[in-house]
Write an enzyme that holds these catalytic residues in place. Structure first.
Site, PDB file in Angstrom:
ATOM      1  N   GLY A   1      -4.046   4.207   6.287  1.00 55.84           N
ATOM      2  CA  GLY A   1      -5.635   3.318   7.393  1.00 55.84           C
ATOM      3  C   GLY A   1      -5.792   3.354   8.959  1.00 55.84           C
ATOM      4  O   GLY A   1      -5.515   4.490   9.448  1.00 55.84           O
ATOM      5  N   SER A   2      -5.915   2.297   9.577  1.00 61.22           N
ATOM      6  CA  SER A   2      -6.191   2.103  11.062  1.00 61.22           C
ATOM      7  C   SER A   2      -4.811   2.652  12.410  1.00 61.22           C
ATOM      8  O   SER A   2      -5.115   3.927  13.039  1.00 61.22           O
ATOM      9  CB  SER A   2      -6.789   0.961  11.306  1.00 61.22           C
ATOM     10  N   THR A   3      -3.451   3.056  11.336  1.00 66.10           N
ATOM     11  CA  THR A   3      -2.818   3.463  11.794  1.00 66.10           C
ATOM     12  C   THR A   3      -2.951   4.815  11.968  1.00 66.10           C
ATOM     13  O   THR A   3      -2.677   5.897  13.234  1.00 66.10           O
ATOM     14  CB  THR A   3      -1.218   3.285  11.167  1.00 66.10           C
TER      15      THR A   3
END
Length: 484
Positions: free
Chosen positions: A217-219
């Site tokens: 995801g956005s990590t």
């Protein structure tokens, strides 16, 4: 001597030399591999004649051997097993083991080359044979904080010292009781193992380093930002178009930000603000501009596509090659055909915290003999320079803003400046989201880098977020380290 006799003598000598060479190879060059071979039953029985060494964390013995009254002589016992079993693993009466029990079997059973002189001393002094103690780097207080914070959730936590790579905590849930696999009752052992294997929650998997891994995801935006800034063509203040929707290149699918609006006000948004607010569209655009090869190369500088053995063997986190533009756009915000482990995402944060230098992860400090001599010890080693220090500082600043007044507010710690990045990763169809957080603290003097993944939406399906569920877990782990 007749000619025939000379020939026969020569053949016998050659056969003797071949036999001598082969036995020498078996006795010396191949001894460790043969001793550790899973089908070597003799080694198994012999190992139970030896008091297996303890596994120790923070001075606490978390795995020990006590006398048994059956044929196996010693009973393996695990303390707080649910908290530790993904790390310690188990040693069974079958030729099978996992975790540290498997990875450090030679040391624990006293058969490692480094224990040679200890074995000689035991023989000469008439002592019973005994394995060496393996001292882990894991901190019991940090491990417990991570374990209790995860509670009944499914997922994993990894905490690392950024400047050394030393692992302070490794938790995977749901877990299991290794004591039930250390029993000497074969029928009971088989029943327990089968039940664990058939459990749909897969408790035998160590989700911290492998298992069925999740999209980050956005990590993963941290990696994409690193690739952009490292290229020299972008800075943290470089701007990207800021629409409310984005059509994937050469595909009918649309991409939206989590808010389904723009990434803050204005027609353009900076890379720093896109990190702070965790917006998908700017990073999809940026990923296409960079190209999949540049992103993959940057990911590999952080450790993607490589296994680490600290000493547990990790499954490589994967950023595939040959992505098309639509897949590359999705990878810009950690979706599409890429997966990551918490160990890997902790290494990303640790590398940023450490001025761009990524250290090899490790979790065994020392191997100690019965005479308290240090037979082996581990020192920090560098994996590589992922980014320059100025790039790391710019990304760290954006991560600090994300926690202080952005999308990662759930990781705030009073009086401590925290750098962090959340992720809420979609899975197939209507499957629950995978919820992430990765970051480090204190931002100005990093003592710990942490990564958390919570699977199955944290029980909230597609309603949970990395900020509301994963970030508070990471906060508790960081507080435990800073409060030591």
């Amino acid at each position: 001597m007749t000619k025939e006799l000379r020939r026969l003598t020569t053949i016998v000598i050659l056969m003797f030399l071949a036999l001598f060479a082969s036995t020498s190879v078996i006795q010396f060059a191949s001894v460790d591999a043969l001793n550790q071979h899973p089908e070597n039953r003799r080694t198994l029985y012999d190992s139970y004649e030896v008091q297996r060494g303890s596994i120790v964390a923070g001075g606490e013995r978390i795995a020990t051997s006590t006398p048994s009254d059956d044929v196996y002589a010693w009973q393996r016992t695990y303390v707080d097993s649910a908290m530790w079993s993904p790390v310690t693993g188990y040693a069974t009466v079958f030729p099978s083991a996992s975790g540290i029990e498997q990875a450090m079997n030679a040391e624990l059973s006293g058969t490692a080359d480094t224990a040679f002189f200890s074995r000689i001393e035991q023989i000469l002094s008439g002592q019973d044979p005994r394995g060496s103690t393996v001292e882990l780097s894991l901190d019991p207080a940090v491990q417990r904080a991570a374990f209790e914070a995860m509670g009944s959730l499914k997922g994993a936590v990894v905490a690392i010292e950024p400047d050394t790579g030393r692992i302070l905590a490794m938790v995977s849930t749901p877990s299991y009781d290794a004591n039930a696999l250390a029993v000497h009752d074969v029928d009971a052992l088989n029943a327990t193992y089968t039940g664990l294997e058939d459990d749909p929650n897969q408790p035998l998997q160590n989700r911290a380093i492998g298992g069925n891994m999740n999209p980050p995801g956005s990590t993963f935006k941290l990696v994409v930002a690193a690739a952009a800034l490292a290229s020299g063509e972008y800075t943290a203040e470089s701007t990207l178009p800021n629409p409310a929707s984005y059509k994937l290149p050469h595909a009918p699918n649309m991409v939206y930000n989590a808010s389904h609006g723009t990434c803050g006000p204005g027609d353009e948004v900076t890379i720093a603000d896109a990190i702070r607010l965790s917006c998908n569209i700017p990073f999809a655009e940026l990923a296409v501009e960079l190209g999949d090869e540049a992103i993959r190369e940057q990911a590999e500088r952080f450790g993607f596509n490589q296994s680490f053995t600290p000493p547990l063997a990790s499954t490589p986190s994967s950023y595939p090659s040959g992505l098309d533009d639509a897949q590359t756009a999705l990878s810009g915000f950690g979706q599409g055909p890429l997966i990551a482990s918490p160990l890997q995402m902790a290494m990303v944060s640790a590398g940023i915290a450490n001025g761009g230098t990524v250290m090899n992860p490790w979790m065994v400090d020392d191997v100690i003999g019965e005479d308290l001599s240090v037979q082996q010890s581990w020192d920090p080693t560098q994996f590589g320079q992922a980014i320059d220090a100025d790039v790391a500082a710019a990304i760290a600043d954006a991560m600090v803003s994300s926690v202080s007044n952005g999308a990662a507010s759930g990781a705030r710690i009073d009086g401590v400046e925290v750098a962090g990045k959340t992720g809420t990763a979609e899975n197939d169809g209507s499957d629950p989201f995978s919820l992430w957080f990765t970051g480090f603290a204190p931002a100005d003097d990093p003592q710990v880098a942490v990564a958390v993944v919570v699977e199955d939406g944290g029980g909230q399906g597609q309603s949970g977020s990395g900020n509301t569920i994963a970030a508070p877990i990471a906060k508790k782990v960081m507080e435990a380290v800073l409060g030591r």
